[in-house]
Design a protein around this motif. Sequence first.
Motif, PDB file in Angstrom:
ATOM      1  N   LEU A 173       0.957  -1.195  -0.123  1.00  0.00           N
ATOM      2  CA  LEU A 173       0.170  -0.169   0.075  1.00  0.00           C
ATOM      3  C   LEU A 173       0.926   1.087   0.161  1.00  0.00           C
ATOM      4  O   LEU A 173       1.756   1.499   0.925  1.00  0.00           O
ATOM      5  CB  LEU A 173      -1.012  -0.229   1.358  1.00  0.00           C
ATOM      6  CG  LEU A 173      -1.833  -1.213   1.378  1.00  0.00           C
ATOM      7  CD1 LEU A 173      -2.759  -1.158   2.460  1.00  0.00           C
ATOM      8  CD2 LEU A 173      -3.013  -1.244   0.075  1.00  0.00           C
ATOM      9  N   LEU A 223      -4.932   3.298  -2.297  1.00  0.00           N
ATOM     10  CA  LEU A 223      -6.327   3.132  -1.522  1.00  0.00           C
ATOM     11  C   LEU A 223      -7.086   4.506  -1.659  1.00  0.00           C
ATOM     12  O   LEU A 223      -7.942   4.939  -1.126  1.00  0.00           O
ATOM     13  CB  LEU A 223      -6.106   2.931  -0.145  1.00  0.00           C
ATOM     14  CG  LEU A 223      -5.562   1.526   0.411  1.00  0.00           C
ATOM     15  CD1 LEU A 223      -5.463   1.573   1.822  1.00  0.00           C
ATOM     16  CD2 LEU A 223      -6.331   0.401  -0.150  1.00  0.00           C
ATOM     17  N   ARG A 226      -7.343   9.886  -0.568  1.00  0.00           N
ATOM     18  CA  ARG A 226      -7.241  10.375   1.112  1.00  0.00           C
ATOM     19  C   ARG A 226      -6.004   9.481   1.581  1.00  0.00           C
ATOM     20  O   ARG A 226      -5.772   8.441   1.132  1.00  0.00           O
ATOM     21  CB  ARG A 226      -8.420  10.080   1.387  1.00  0.00           C
ATOM     22  CG  ARG A 226      -9.679  10.916   1.519  1.00  0.00           C
ATOM     23  CD  ARG A 226     -10.854  10.580   1.943  1.00  0.00           C
ATOM     24  NE  ARG A 226     -11.441   9.214   1.666  1.00  0.00           N
ATOM     25  CZ  ARG A 226     -12.287   9.037   0.675  1.00  0.00           C
ATOM     26  NH1 ARG A 226     -12.627   9.908  -0.170  1.00  0.00           N
ATOM     27  NH2 ARG A 226     -12.599   7.797   0.399  1.00  0.00           N
TER      28      ARG A 226
HETATM   29  N1  SAM Z   1       3.350  10.054   5.305  1.00  0.00           N
HETATM   30  C1  SAM Z   1       2.797   9.732   4.388  1.00  0.00           C
HETATM   31  C2  SAM Z   1       2.153  11.015   3.561  1.00  0.00           C
HETATM   32  O1  SAM Z   1       1.892  12.091   4.183  1.00  0.00           O
HETATM   33  O2  SAM Z   1       2.013  10.779   2.393  1.00  0.00           O
HETATM   34  C3  SAM Z   1       1.528   9.076   5.142  1.00  0.00           C
HETATM   35  C4  SAM Z   1       1.704   7.816   5.381  1.00  0.00           C
HETATM   36  S1  SAM Z   1       0.400   7.016   5.841  1.00  0.00           S
HETATM   37  C5  SAM Z   1      -0.140   7.726   7.150  1.00  0.00           C
HETATM   38  C6  SAM Z   1       0.905   5.319   6.341  1.00  0.00           C
HETATM   39  C7  SAM Z   1       0.684   4.239   5.579  1.00  0.00           C
HETATM   40  O3  SAM Z   1      -0.626   3.870   5.160  1.00  0.00           O
HETATM   41  C8  SAM Z   1       1.434   4.367   3.971  1.00  0.00           C
HETATM   42  O4  SAM Z   1       2.828   4.145   4.177  1.00  0.00           O
HETATM   43  C9  SAM Z   1       0.733   3.311   3.195  1.00  0.00           C
HETATM   44  O5  SAM Z   1       1.209   2.019   3.484  1.00  0.00           O
HETATM   45  C10 SAM Z   1      -0.847   3.312   3.917  1.00  0.00           C
HETATM   46  N2  SAM Z   1      -1.719   4.187   2.993  1.00  0.00           N
HETATM   47  C11 SAM Z   1      -2.277   5.367   3.701  1.00  0.00           C
HETATM   48  N3  SAM Z   1      -3.090   5.992   2.692  1.00  0.00           N
HETATM   49  C12 SAM Z   1      -2.936   5.240   1.581  1.00  0.00           C
HETATM   50  C13 SAM Z   1      -3.495   5.548   0.243  1.00  0.00           C
HETATM   51  N4  SAM Z   1      -4.298   6.515  -0.022  1.00  0.00           N
HETATM   52  N5  SAM Z   1      -2.985   4.786  -0.636  1.00  0.00           N
HETATM   53  C14 SAM Z   1      -2.035   3.660  -0.569  1.00  0.00           C
HETATM   54  N6  SAM Z   1      -1.563   3.415   0.922  1.00  0.00           N
HETATM   55  C15 SAM Z   1      -1.901   4.484   1.729  1.00  0.00           C
END
Ligand code: SAM
Length: 248
Positions: A173, A223, A226
């Motif tokens: 993801l 995903l 968002r």
């Molecule tokens: N620091 C990143 C940013 O601000 O773009 C966000 C990381 S997110 C809080 C934590 C993890 O959740 C990601 O590394 C990914 O594995 C997954 N994740 C959260 N949103 C996602 C999305 N829209 N598509 C794919 N993976 C997602």
Amino acid sequence: MSVRRFMIHSSCIRDGYADIAGDVYGHIVRVLRLGVGALVQLVDETGALYNGTISSITKNRAEIALSLLPAADSGQTTAPRITICQALPKGDRIDLILQKCTELGAHDFCLFGGRRSVAKVREEQRAGKLERWRKITSEAARQCGRSDVPPVSWFPSALDAAADADQQLRLILWEGEREHSLKQTLTGREKPASAVVAIGPEGGFDPLEVEQFIRQGFQPVSLGSRILRTETAGIAILAVMQYMWDGI
Ligand code: SAM
């Protein structure tokens, strides 16, 4: 109301009766307030499943007459074995991830130290952490009536976790993925025998880590637009996968 299932050790079964005490007694009698005559299911550490009826209850013990020989485990599903490959998040978020993904049927957990994981696990802490994490999955499995407890393993880095993957379907993801959505990736494909989903920590995946997973056969999926919290991502994808493959 579906018959509640409790995990016991085979040593408490003798001559067609199960002698129940401790936490399981507390859950049956005090939390669920089940009384004499109530139908329950017991599953032991070998996975053997018994149907039974509570035949007597005292102050701290309950006796269950096992009415049938080990029943065929009708709870067995043909859903793929799904592994959650989770970068260690901050604080107690991992507790929620382990608990909710156990309830949603995760087969096992591979936890790893992400390059952007704030939380670290020193070598001398590893055994204690694993024990605590395993306690969480065991309690969650008991609460939701699973007859198996998802194992938890630890890997020092994404590279180690990625190299360990042998599942048929491997997804990462990745918040940076713009082309492949989960829907496109899963729609129309055969139900795999096993799947693993890699999820980054709060700080997300380092591009090098994404590379490492891709090199081990992981497909990056999005995903949507968002950005989900790390503890939301695993719960969301497990629910989708169980809907698709386990008919929930
Ligand atoms: N620091 C990143 C940013 O601000 O773009 C966000 C990381 S997110 C809080 C934590 C993890 O959740 C990601 O590394 C990914 O594995 C997954 N994740 C959260 N949103 C996602 C999305 N829209 N598509 C794919 N993976 C997602």
